[in-house]
Design an enzyme around this catalytic site. Structure first.
Site, PDB file in Angstrom:
ATOM      1  N   PRO A 256      29.185 -28.501 -32.036  1.00  0.00           N
ATOM      2  CA  PRO A 256      27.871 -28.579 -32.688  1.00  0.00           C
ATOM      3  C   PRO A 256      26.773 -27.720 -32.081  1.00  0.00           C
ATOM      4  O   PRO A 256      25.606 -27.856 -32.451  1.00  0.00           O
ATOM      5  CB  PRO A 256      27.527 -30.065 -32.528  1.00  0.00           C
ATOM      6  CG  PRO A 256      28.149 -30.441 -31.224  1.00  0.00           C
ATOM      7  CD  PRO A 256      29.433 -29.647 -31.138  1.00  0.00           C
ATOM      8  N   CYS A 257      27.111 -26.808 -31.182  1.00  0.00           N
ATOM      9  CA  CYS A 257      26.067 -26.085 -30.453  1.00  0.00           C
ATOM     10  C   CYS A 257      25.177 -25.224 -31.356  1.00  0.00           C
ATOM     11  O   CYS A 257      24.034 -24.928 -31.005  1.00  0.00           O
ATOM     12  CB  CYS A 257      26.682 -25.217 -29.350  1.00  0.00           C
ATOM     13  SG  CYS A 257      27.872 -23.988 -29.921  1.00  0.00           S
ATOM     14  N   ARG A 258      25.666 -24.834 -32.540  1.00  0.00           N
ATOM     15  CA  ARG A 258      24.877 -23.987 -33.428  1.00  0.00           C
ATOM     16  C   ARG A 258      24.362 -24.712 -34.665  1.00  0.00           C
ATOM     17  O   ARG A 258      23.634 -24.133 -35.475  1.00  0.00           O
ATOM     18  CB  ARG A 258      25.715 -22.780 -33.870  1.00  0.00           C
ATOM     19  CG  ARG A 258      26.050 -21.803 -32.771  1.00  0.00           C
ATOM     20  CD  ARG A 258      26.731 -20.574 -33.347  1.00  0.00           C
ATOM     21  NE  ARG A 258      25.919 -19.949 -34.376  1.00  0.00           N
ATOM     22  CZ  ARG A 258      26.408 -19.250 -35.401  1.00  0.00           C
ATOM     23  NH1 ARG A 258      27.704 -19.101 -35.543  1.00  0.00           N
ATOM     24  NH2 ARG A 258      25.596 -18.704 -36.285  1.00  0.00           N
TER      25      ARG A 258
END
Length: 308
Positions: A256-258
């Site tokens: 989910p980092c982006r």
């Protein structure tokens, strides 16, 4: 050697993030519009909307020992099961032998059949006009042809339109076997996936999980599951992780980092076009832009983004 080193680095990073997640203060005030993130309450509201719009999704509790106290016990994560996956991602790769220039620079990518470059394919996919104005409330008049999966970067660079699908419209029929007459019209067996959406406390966004089965309901191996993930994202955006709510084998997970950055750009583009996306629509939009990662897994969502 490099792949082994990268794998170790990724494992160390995931372990560190797992510890950090418990140390990060819980987000309580909405930052949806300015940052593209969700509070736990907003995640639940978005999940309720998804379940209402699309009954194939439902809330689940998971293991009692793994209940996360910042979410309702009966709304720990969302799940949809037995999602079909009829083809591998490699089957979507362009093949110059099947292409033909129709007019000027217009290229029909599947003009010829797989058997040879001289035999025309049986049918050509129709092009559909995409709306240019962005809005979150315009109902769709008719079902449209299935869109190609888009790259995340391409997705946020274009204006987007959210359209209501006709709830009475029939779902597309799965492909049938080529020897349908001899086989009595049996439907081709396919892989299936269970998809889950959890709330990631560290990144304050939804997180998608996948677990696949072959035609005989035998669990897919990691290698097999990665055949259904775009090459651009396999081993990078998608990694094998432990589900936070289940005592189960590692699952494929879209990192989910982006997610927040992508959502923020979508919100900006829609707003600039005169439209608006409410926080309750978050998961509907989320499912659309992660389609770029898993383009052949035919999960259900009730609204579409059309891009000009």
């Amino acid at each position: 050697m490099n792949s082994a080193i990268n794998a170790v680095k990724s494992q160390v990073l995931r372990s560190s993030l797992g510890v950090a997640e418990n140390l990060v203060p819980l987000l309580k005030e909405s930052k949806f519009r300015e940052s593209g993130v969700l509070t736990p309450d907003e995640f639940v509201a978005a999940g309720d909307h998804l379940v209402h719009q699309c009954p194939t999704w439902s809330w689940a509790t998971g293991e009692e020992s793994k209940i996360r106290t910042f979410l309702p016990p009966d709304k720990q994560y969302l799940v949809t099961k037995n999602v079909p996956c009829f083809k591998r991602c490699k089957h979507m790769e362009p093949n110059e032998k099947l292409e033909k220039v129709i007019e000027d620079d217009w290229v029909d990518t599947h003009h010829y059949s797989e058997e040879g470059a001289s035999k025309p394919a049986e049918s050509l996919s129709e092009e559909t006009d995409l709306a240019a104005t962005a809005t979150a409330t315009t109902p769709a008049a008719d079902d449209e042809d299935e869109e190609e999966a888009v790259d995340l970067e391409d997705f946020v660079e274009n204006e987007a339109e959210v359209e209501e699908e006709d709830p009475a419209a029939a779902a597309p029929n799965p492909p049938v076997s080529s020897d349908e007459g001899a086989a009595g019209g049996d439907i081709v067996q396919s892989r299936t996936y269970d998809l889950m959406i959890t709330y990631d406390r560290y990144y304050q966004t939804p997180r998608l999980w996948l677990y696949g089965y072959d035609e005989n309901r035998k669990a897919l191996t990691k290698t097999e599951m990665f055949e259904d993930i775009s090459a651009e994202h396999a081993q990078q955006t998608v990694t094998m992780e432990a589900h936070p709510n289940l005592n189960a084998p590692s699952m494929a997970s879209v990192h989910p980092c982006r997610h927040a950055d992508v959502m923020k750009k979508i919100l900006q583009n829609v707003q600039e076009s005169g439209g608006e996306i409410g926080v309750h629509m978050y998961l509907v939009v989320f499912l659309k832009f992660v389609q770029a990662v898993i383009p052949t897994i035919e999960y259900d969502y009730t609204r579409n983004f059309s891009m000009n």
